[in-house]
Write a protein that holds these residues in place. Structure first.
Motif, PDB file in Angstrom:
ATOM      1  N   LYS A 183       0.825  -1.371  -0.185  1.00 43.66           N
ATOM      2  CA  LYS A 183       0.211   0.126  -0.136  1.00 43.66           C
ATOM      3  C   LYS A 183       0.721   1.180   0.166  1.00 43.66           C
ATOM      4  N   LYS A 379      -9.762   0.267  -0.108  1.00 46.80           N
ATOM      5  CA  LYS A 379      -8.540   0.110   0.888  1.00 46.80           C
ATOM      6  C   LYS A 379      -8.758   1.695   1.555  1.00 46.80           C
ATOM      7  N   GLU A 382     -11.644   0.805   3.462  1.00 50.13           N
ATOM      8  CA  GLU A 382     -12.180   0.466   4.393  1.00 50.13           C
ATOM      9  C   GLU A 382     -11.670   0.855   5.207  1.00 50.13           C
TER      10      GLU A 382
END
Length: 519
Positions: A183, A379, A382
């Motif tokens: 990430k 992501k 979330e």
């Protein structure tokens, strides 16, 4: 015109000001190399103009893979002054994972220390977003790579005419890329300006500061003194690598005042039999973070190290708290309060805020909070929690609680928490007890499969050199000191250090993986 127009002031502007007004003052020291603020600012401009001449456009990404050398700061700030986005990479990551990060970041250029090019070379053909002229090597010549010194020499010393504002990107910081796609954490110029301003105030870093960087310059924790010292117009001493004797001697030689260190580095210093002979009286502040410092270590550091010990808990995504000596009495195991303008809350599994004293997931809001993960909208989504004002808080994945005065206590990573028979077990509680055993040098507690309970705690232990103990002896010593549900099912010994990230935090996923693979 009946009003003044003030554009966003960003870190490259601040450094340009130091280059103008503090031109003769030392900005950087690395070994025998020294740069004044005037020289440093000129080299930043040369890097920026050199990259612009090579075709860099505003928003283009530039990767940097290097151990600590004096060229790193001028490349980092040269890139961002040109309007580029810096992508610092960890030299501890395998080549395949590095290639994934470079490709994922869409980097158009890359700078690599000559001795590290062998990590990239096998994957170079996969890095199609970087043209043949975009591979630069630092500190030596490598076939097929362009020398950094040629780019520097070709660049003008004049400040480039690039207009930047707060919303423009400053960097992408990658999480570990050892498995899958990592990430990328985005930070804007606003984030980094606020980061430097808040940290410099908290650590009392001003223009008289001489900070020593002994941890990797690609790590966000190191930027706590790296960016802040430059923001304040102080001097930064860069260590190519941490070595205890050299570190202590450098503090004495350069009259250093501030540093950031991982807890393990303090242990290494304290283990030196000649520690007390070093004059460290110039030190004003020791910042520690990356992983929790053991309570016995913290007490010893506060007794033996001059200046303030400030412990920081935080995430690269942009949430932080600190605790200072004046707040530690009665709460030595707390990580303190959030920085000004920041907020911390605790939520349950349903996303509801819980009362103080109740354990839950830590969420945080701050002006240094990332805008998003790079190219990962799901992501990002979330990780978002909205408050009653519509502000976006980050779900940190850390479990903790707030006491009645609002001080934060970290219990464990949510993913590292052991769930045995439906009961949450925090490994840090068991590790703290293990740490008090006289023969235990270090310990990590993980959850391993159990037929009845789902998971059960296992202690992995490193003994002090020359010490002896059996697993049963340690287990029988520790378990009576724990609640029944916390008790260890076993103790295993390790002779090598645990796998750690760049700032010394134990990577428990690597410790767990063999047991779950077998299970």
């Amino acid at each position: 015109m009946d009003r003044f127009l003030v554009r966003d002031t960003i870190l490259p502007d601040v450094l340009a000001g130091h280059g103008k007004w503090r031109a003769g003052k030392t900005a950087l020291i690395c070994g025998d190399q020294r740069l004044t603020w005037g020289e440093f600012n000129q080299r930043i401009n040369q890097v920026a103009n050199g990259l612009i001449a090579q075709g860099l456009k505003k928003g283009d990404k530039v990767s940097l893979l290097s151990s600590n050398v004096i060229e790193m700061p001028e490349i980092i700030f040269g890139v961002v002054r040109a309007g580029g986005v810096m992508v610092p990479l960890s030299a501890m990551v395998p080549g395949e994972a590095l290639a994934r990060m470079i490709d994922d970041s869409d980097s158009k250029f890359i700078f690599v220390l000559a001795s590290l090019t062998e990590l990239i070379e096998p994957y170079r053909s996969n890095l199609t977003k970087i043209g043949n002229q975009g591979f630069f090597t630092i500190g030596g010549e490598v076939k097929g790579w362009r020398p950094y010194r040629e780019l520097l020499a070709a660049g003008s010393e004049a400040e480039p005419e690039v207009s930047l504002d707060y919303e423009d990107l400053f960097n992408i910081m990658y999480t570990s890329g050892t498995t899958g796609v990592p990430k990328g954490i985005l930070h804007t110029h606003f984030n980094r300006y606020q980061f430097a301003a808040l940290a410099s105030t908290d650590f009392k870093i001003d223009s008289t500061a001489t900070s020593i960087a002994s941890t990797a310059l690609y790590a966000n924790g190191t930027w706590l003194v790296f960016l802040t010292t430059f923001f304040a117009g102080g001097t930064l001493v860069i260590m190519p690598k941490f070595e205890a004797r050299e570190f202590l001697e450098l503090i004495m030689k350069e009259k250093c005042t501030h540093t950031f260190m991982a807890p393990t580095q303090f242990v290494v210093l304290l283990d030196r039999p000649d520690f007390d002979r070093y004059d460290l009286s110039s030190m004003r502040c020791w910042v520690t973070g990356g992983s929790a410092m053991r309570l016995d270590t913290k007490k010893t550091v506060m007794k033996k190290f001059p200046g303030d010990l400030v412990e920081l808990w935080g995430l690269t995504e942009g949430v932080a708290t600190t605790i200072k000596p004046e707040d530690m009495a009665g709460r030595m195991d707390s990580v303190g309060l959030p920085w000004p303008g920041c907020d911390i809350r605790i939520i349950d599994d349903n996303g509801r805020e819980v009362p103080r004293g109740v354990i839950g997931e830590i969420i945080g809001y701050s002006p240094i909070l990332m805008p998003s993960y790079y190219k990962l909208p799901e992501k990002t989504k979330e990780a978002v929690w909205l408050d009653e004002k519509g502000r976006t808080y980050l779900k940190t994945g850390d479990m903790g609680k707030l006491d009645e005065e609002g001080f934060l206590y970290i219990l464990d990573r949510k993913k590292d928490m052991i769930v045995s028979g439906g009961i949450n077990i925090f490994a840090s509680d068991i590790e703290e007890v293990l740490a008090s055993h006289p023969v235990v040098k270090d310990a990590a507690v993980i959850g391993i499969p159990h037929d009845k309970w789902g998971e059960t705690p296992l202690a992995l232990v490193i003994l002090h050199e020359g010490s002896n103990a059996t697993g049963e002896e340690i287990k029988n010593w520790v378990n009576p000191k724990l609640a029944k549900y916390q008790r260890l099912s076993g103790v295993e010994f390790r002779t090598e250090d645990f796998p750690r990230n760049a700032l010394g935090k134990v990577l428990k996923r690597f410790l767990r993986e063999p047991y779950w693979r077998k299970g």
